[in-house]
Design an enzyme around this catalytic site. Structure first.
Site, PDB file in Angstrom:
ATOM      1  N   ASP A  70      91.152  28.254  62.409  1.00 29.82           N
ATOM      2  CA  ASP A  70      89.814  28.756  62.084  1.00 29.82           C
ATOM      3  C   ASP A  70      89.504  28.357  60.641  1.00 29.82           C
ATOM      4  O   ASP A  70      89.613  29.157  59.700  1.00 29.82           O
ATOM      5  CB  ASP A  70      89.736  30.274  62.271  1.00 29.82           C
TER       6      ASP A  70
ATOM      7  N   HIS B   9      87.426  39.166  64.322  1.00 27.73           N
ATOM      8  CA  HIS B   9      86.185  38.998  63.554  1.00 27.73           C
ATOM      9  C   HIS B   9      85.280  40.211  63.730  1.00 27.73           C
ATOM     10  O   HIS B   9      85.327  40.870  64.765  1.00 27.73           O
ATOM     11  CB  HIS B   9      85.480  37.709  63.999  1.00 27.73           C
TER      12      HIS B   9
ATOM     13  N   HIS C   7      83.136  39.198  58.664  1.00 30.38           N
ATOM     14  CA  HIS C   7      84.366  38.391  58.733  1.00 30.38           C
ATOM     15  C   HIS C   7      84.293  37.453  59.935  1.00 30.38           C
ATOM     16  O   HIS C   7      84.290  37.909  61.084  1.00 30.38           O
ATOM     17  CB  HIS C   7      85.592  39.321  58.875  1.00 30.38           C
TER      18      HIS C   7
ATOM     19  N   ASN D 158      90.900  30.503  54.708  1.00 28.72           N
ATOM     20  CA  ASN D 158      91.658  29.455  55.421  1.00 28.72           C
ATOM     21  C   ASN D 158      91.093  28.108  54.977  1.00 28.72           C
ATOM     22  O   ASN D 158      90.122  27.619  55.576  1.00 28.72           O
ATOM     23  CB  ASN D 158      91.430  29.553  56.941  1.00 28.72           C
TER      24      ASN D 158
ATOM     25  N   SER E  70      89.099  49.149  53.319  1.00 24.97           N
ATOM     26  CA  SER E  70      89.118  47.783  52.798  1.00 24.97           C
ATOM     27  C   SER E  70      88.961  47.886  51.279  1.00 24.97           C
ATOM     28  O   SER E  70      88.646  48.971  50.765  1.00 24.97           O
ATOM     29  CB  SER E  70      87.969  46.972  53.396  1.00 24.97           C
TER      30      SER E  70
ATOM     31  N   HIS F   9      94.774  38.289  51.772  1.00 25.03           N
ATOM     32  CA  HIS F   9      93.459  38.190  52.436  1.00 25.03           C
ATOM     33  C   HIS F   9      93.164  39.366  53.348  1.00 25.03           C
ATOM     34  O   HIS F   9      92.113  39.430  53.973  1.00 25.03           O
ATOM     35  CB  HIS F   9      93.373  36.908  53.241  1.00 25.03           C
ATOM     36  N   GLY F  10      94.112  40.314  53.461  1.00 31.46           N
ATOM     37  CA  GLY F  10      93.907  41.441  54.365  1.00 31.46           C
ATOM     38  C   GLY F  10      95.123  42.345  54.276  1.00 31.46           C
ATOM     39  O   GLY F  10      95.917  42.245  53.320  1.00 31.46           O
TER      40      GLY F  10
ATOM     41  N   LYS G  74      82.928  44.573  66.760  1.00 39.62           N
ATOM     42  CA  LYS G  74      84.084  43.679  66.894  1.00 39.62           C
ATOM     43  C   LYS G  74      83.785  42.579  67.893  1.00 39.62           C
ATOM     44  O   LYS G  74      82.949  42.742  68.787  1.00 39.62           O
ATOM     45  CB  LYS G  74      85.294  44.465  67.439  1.00 39.62           C
TER      46      LYS G  74
HETATM   47  N1  LIG Z   1      87.777  46.253  57.638  1.00 44.73           N
HETATM   48  C1  LIG Z   1      88.346  45.684  58.702  1.00 44.73           C
HETATM   49  N2  LIG Z   1      89.403  44.857  58.540  1.00 44.73           N
HETATM   50  C2  LIG Z   1      89.944  44.280  59.623  1.00 44.73           C
HETATM   51  C3  LIG Z   1      89.465  44.512  60.919  1.00 44.73           C
HETATM   52  N3  LIG Z   1      90.207  43.769  61.797  1.00 44.73           N
HETATM   53  C4  LIG Z   1      91.110  43.100  61.052  1.00 44.73           C
HETATM   54  N4  LIG Z   1      90.965  43.399  59.745  1.00 44.73           N
HETATM   55  C5  LIG Z   1      91.686  42.854  58.576  1.00 44.73           C
HETATM   56  O1  LIG Z   1      91.253  41.508  58.381  1.00 44.73           O
HETATM   57  C6  LIG Z   1      92.350  40.770  57.871  1.00 44.73           C
HETATM   58  C7  LIG Z   1      92.092  39.314  58.010  1.00 44.73           C
HETATM   59  O2  LIG Z   1      92.265  38.875  59.326  1.00 44.73           O
HETATM   60  P1  LIG Z   1      92.591  37.352  59.736  1.00 44.73           P
HETATM   61  O3  LIG Z   1      92.287  37.293  61.173  1.00 44.73           O
HETATM   62  O4  LIG Z   1      91.716  36.508  58.915  1.00 44.73           O
HETATM   63  O5  LIG Z   1      94.038  37.090  59.446  1.00 44.73           O
HETATM   64  C8  LIG Z   1      93.531  41.309  58.657  1.00 44.73           C
HETATM   65  O6  LIG Z   1      94.750  41.061  58.010  1.00 44.73           O
HETATM   66  C9  LIG Z   1      93.203  42.790  58.711  1.00 44.73           C
HETATM   67  O7  LIG Z   1      93.796  43.472  57.642  1.00 44.73           O
HETATM   68  C10 LIG Z   1      88.346  45.396  61.067  1.00 44.73           C
HETATM   69  O8  LIG Z   1      87.845  45.644  62.177  1.00 44.73           O
HETATM   70  N5  LIG Z   1      87.832  45.939  59.941  1.00 44.73           N
HETATM   71 MN   LIG Z   2      90.005  35.574  58.795  1.00 41.07          MN
HETATM   72 MN   LIG Z   3      89.146  33.793  61.809  1.00 38.90          MN
END
Ligand SMILES: Nc1nc2c(ncn2[C@@H]2O[C@H](COP(=O)(O)O)[C@@H](O)[C@H]2O)c(=O)[nH]1
Ligand SMILES: [Mn+2]
Ligand SMILES: [Mn+2]
Length: 482
Positions: A100, A208, A239, A332, A387, A406-407, A481
Site C-alpha cells: 500500500d 483503513h 487513514h 509507506n 491516538s 506509525h501506530g 471502517k
Molecule cells: N485511531 C485508530 N487507529 C487504528 C484503527 N485501526 C488501526 N489503527 C492503527 O493504525 C495503525 C496503522 O495501521 P497500518 O495498517 O498502516 O499498519 C495501526 O498500527 C493501528 O495502531 C482505528 O480504527 N482507529
Molecule cells: Mn497505513
Molecule cells: Mn494501508
C-alpha cells in the site's frame, strides 16, 4: 535461518537495543530496535527481528537497520521498519515500502467542541458513511481514465484541489506538498491504472478508516497552539493509501525486479527483500512508478477530505465551520533525503515501511507555521483506545533517519483477532462507551482494539528516546471502517 533470542540483543541506550553485526556473517550493519523492555519481549514473539536482521544485509545499507516500537512482521521488511541505503547505487526494495504505497494519515481540526458534536453524532456517522465509500471493491465518486489518470499520478493532491476538493492552502500541510516530482505515469501499468480508475475518494477495507475524535489531553501547550489544537476540540483522522493502483504497482515491479536481480549479482537471505540498485534501469522504473502511486494516494486522501467536509457541512451547516488540514503524513514510502551516516552527511534512499517521517524544528521541509515546532507526527492507536499527535524532535535525525513509529502496531494476526472477537458484542460495547462504529463485522473483529499493542507504551517509548514529543491525545467518537 538463525532465530534472534533475547541474549543476542545488547542494550545500548535507554530504549535502544542492538543486534551486533557479528550475529550473522551476511549482515552489513548492526540491527537496532527502539523499544522498552515490555515491548521488546512481545517483539521477540514473531519474525520481526529475523526480518530486521535480513534488512541489515541489503546492498548499500548505511549505519543500521531499524525498527520502531510498533514493529510487527510484514512482507520482507518488518512493518515499523526503517532502512537507508547509499544514494545512488544502494538498493531500492519494494518490500521496504509495502504494497500500500503511501498509506498514510491526515488530521483535520474543526471549530466544534465535543459537546457540540456528541448530540449530532448518529447523523454525522451516517452522513460520513454515505459520503465516503468503504470496503473492498467499493467505487468512488469520480472516475479517471487515460490522460486524466496520468494527470492524477503526476499532480497528486493538487489535482483534487483543482476540482474543488479542499483549498490551495492545504498543500503546504501535506508531506512533500502532496506531490513527488519524480513520478512518471509511463511506468504504471494499464492494469494498475484500471484498478485505480474508480478508487479515488475511497478508504478501502480492513485497517483503513475515517474517524471522528476529540482532544482529550494536551501535553505541550506551545506546540498545540502552533498546530491549532485545544482540549475538547473535535478532529477528524483519515487513514488510507493508494488502493488497488499502488498494490498493482508493487506487484508488477517486484516481478520485474525478481527477474533482474541475478544480473546485479545480488544475494539475499529472503526473496521477499527483492531489490535492485536504485540507479539501475529497474530501480529507476520502480521509483518513478512508486512516486506516481504515492501521488495517487495523496489525491485519494484529498478527495476523501472533500467527502468529509460535505458530511460536516450537511450536519453542522455553515456554523459548523471549515475543517482545517493540520497535516498529512505518509507511512509507506521511500525518499531520497540527506542524513548523517558513518560517512558523514550524505544522500540516502530512506525506506519507511510502517514508519512516519518525524523531522524536528528547523527542517526546511516544514511549512513556515510549524518551523519552530517540528513536523506533526500522527499516530493512530485503535478504534477503542486513543491516538496521538506528536511533534518530530532533533534526536530523530541522529537515531532513526528522521523517522518515528506509525501506530500502535499489531499484536494479533487478523485470523487470531477474528477467533477471539465477537464483532456485534464489541460494536455494542464501544457504543456504550460513546464510540459509534460502522463497518463490516469481519473488519471490526480484525481491527479490534485487542489486536493492537498498547499505544500509550509505544508513544512513551518514542518520547523517552527523544525522537518525537507528545503534543495531544485523541479519543475516538465515531469510526467508519473499511
Ligand atoms: N485511531 C485508530 N487507529 C487504528 C484503527 N485501526 C488501526 N489503527 C492503527 O493504525 C495503525 C496503522 O495501521 P497500518 O495498517 O498502516 O499498519 C495501526 O498500527 C493501528 O495502531 C482505528 O480504527 N482507529
Ligand atoms: Mn497505513
Ligand atoms: Mn494501508
Amino acid at each position: 535461518m538463525k532465530k534472534v533470542k533475547k541474549d543476542d540483543i545488547q542494550k545500548i541506550e535507554e530504549y535502544l537495543w542492538e543486534i551486533p553485526k557479528s550475529f550473522r556473517e551476511d549482515m552489513r550493519v548492526p540491527a537496532r530496535i527502539l523499544a522498552n523492555e515490555t515491548l521488546l519481549d512481545d517483539i521477540l514473539d514473531d519474525r520481526s527481528l529475523s526480518q530486521l536482521v535480513n534488512v541489515a544485509c541489503l546492498p548499500g545499507i548505511k549505519k543500521a537497520s531499524l525498527v520502531m516500537p510498533d514493529v510487527h512482521e510484514g512482507y520482507g521488511f518488518p512493518i515499523g521498519g526503517v532502512a537507508a541505503t547509499a544514494h545512488p547505487e544502494g538498493a531500492i526494495s519494494p518490500g521496504g515500502i509495502g504494497y500500500d504505497i503511501n498509506c498514510g494519515v491526515r488530521l483535520h481540526v474543526s471549530k466544534l467542541q465535543r459537546e457540540e458534536v456528541e448530540n449530532r453524532l448518529e447523523d454525522l456517522t451516517k452522513e460520513l458513511n454515505a459520503q465516503i465509500p468503504s470496503g473492498m471493491g467499493k467505487g468512488g465518486p469520480i472516475k479517471v481514465y487515460a490522460d486524466e489518470m496520468d494527470e492524477v499520478l503526476t499532480k497528486g493532491a493538487e489535482w483534487a484541489i483543482e476540482r474543488g476538493y479542499g483549498s490551495k492552502e492545504d498543500l503546504q500541510f501535506i508531506e512533500n506538498n502532496g506531490r513527488l516530482p519524480f513520478a512518471d505515469p509511463g511506468y504504471v501499468s494499464a492494469m494498475a491504472k484500471n484498478r485505480g480508475a474508480d478508487q479515488l475518494g475511497t478508504i478501502g477495507s480492513g485497517n483503513h478508516f475515517v474517524e471522528v475524535d476529540y482532544v482529550e489531553e494536551i501535553y505541550d501547550d506551545i506546540i498545540a497552539q502552533t498546530y491549532g489544537l485545544q482540549k475538547g476540540q473535535v478532529v477528524v483522522l483519515i487513514h488510507t493509501g493508494s488502493r488497488g493502483l499502488g498494490h498493482q504497482v508493487a506487484t508488477d515491479h517486484i516481478r520485474s525486479m525478481m527477474a533482474a536481480m541475478p544480473k546485479y549479482g545480488i544475494q539475499l537471505p529472503d526473496r521477499e527483500l527483492t531489490c535492485v540498485p536504485f540507479n539501475s534501469e529497474e530501480g529507476q522504473d520502480y521509483f518513478k512508478a512508486m512516486c506516481a502511486a504515492a501521488n495517487f494516494a495523496w489525491c485519494n486522501r484529498q478527495v476523501i477530505s472533500g467527502g468529509v467536509a460535505n458530511a460536516w457541512q450537511t450536519v453542522f451547516g455553515k456554523d459548523g465551520g471549515q475543517l482545517r488540514l493540520l497535516y498529512d503524513v505518509a507511512h509507506n514510502i521511500a525518499k531520497v533525503e540527506t542524513h548523517t551516516t558513518e560517512d558523514g552527511p550524505r544522500k540516502v534512499i530512506v525506506h519507511r515501511k510502517g514508519a512516519t517521517r518525524a523531522f524536528g524544528p528547523g527542517s526546511d521541509e516544514l511549512p513556515e507555521a510549524y518551523a519552530k515546532a517540528g513536523q506533526p507526527v500522527i499516530i493512530p492507536g485503535s478504534m477503542g483506545t486513543c491516538s496521538y499527535v506528536l511533534a518530530g524532535a532533533p534526536k530523530s535525525e541522529e537515531m532513526t533517519f528522521g523517522s518515528c513509529c506509525h501506530g500502535a502496531g499489531r499484536r494479533l494476526s487478523r485470523t487470531a483477532a477474528k477467533k477471539q472477537v465477537n464483532a456485534p458484542v464489541l460494536k455494542q460495547e464501544l457504543r456504550e462507551k460513546g464510540i459509534l462504529v460502522e463497518g463490516s463485522y469481519r473488519g471490526i473483529a480484525e481491527e479490534a482494539p485487542i489486536a493492537y499493542k498498547d499505544v500509550d507504551l509505544v508513544v512513551d517509548t518514542v518520547e523517552t528516546s527523544g525522537i518525537a514529543k507528545k503534543v495531544a491525545k485523541l479519543k475516538p467518537m465515531a469510526v467508519i471502517k473499511g
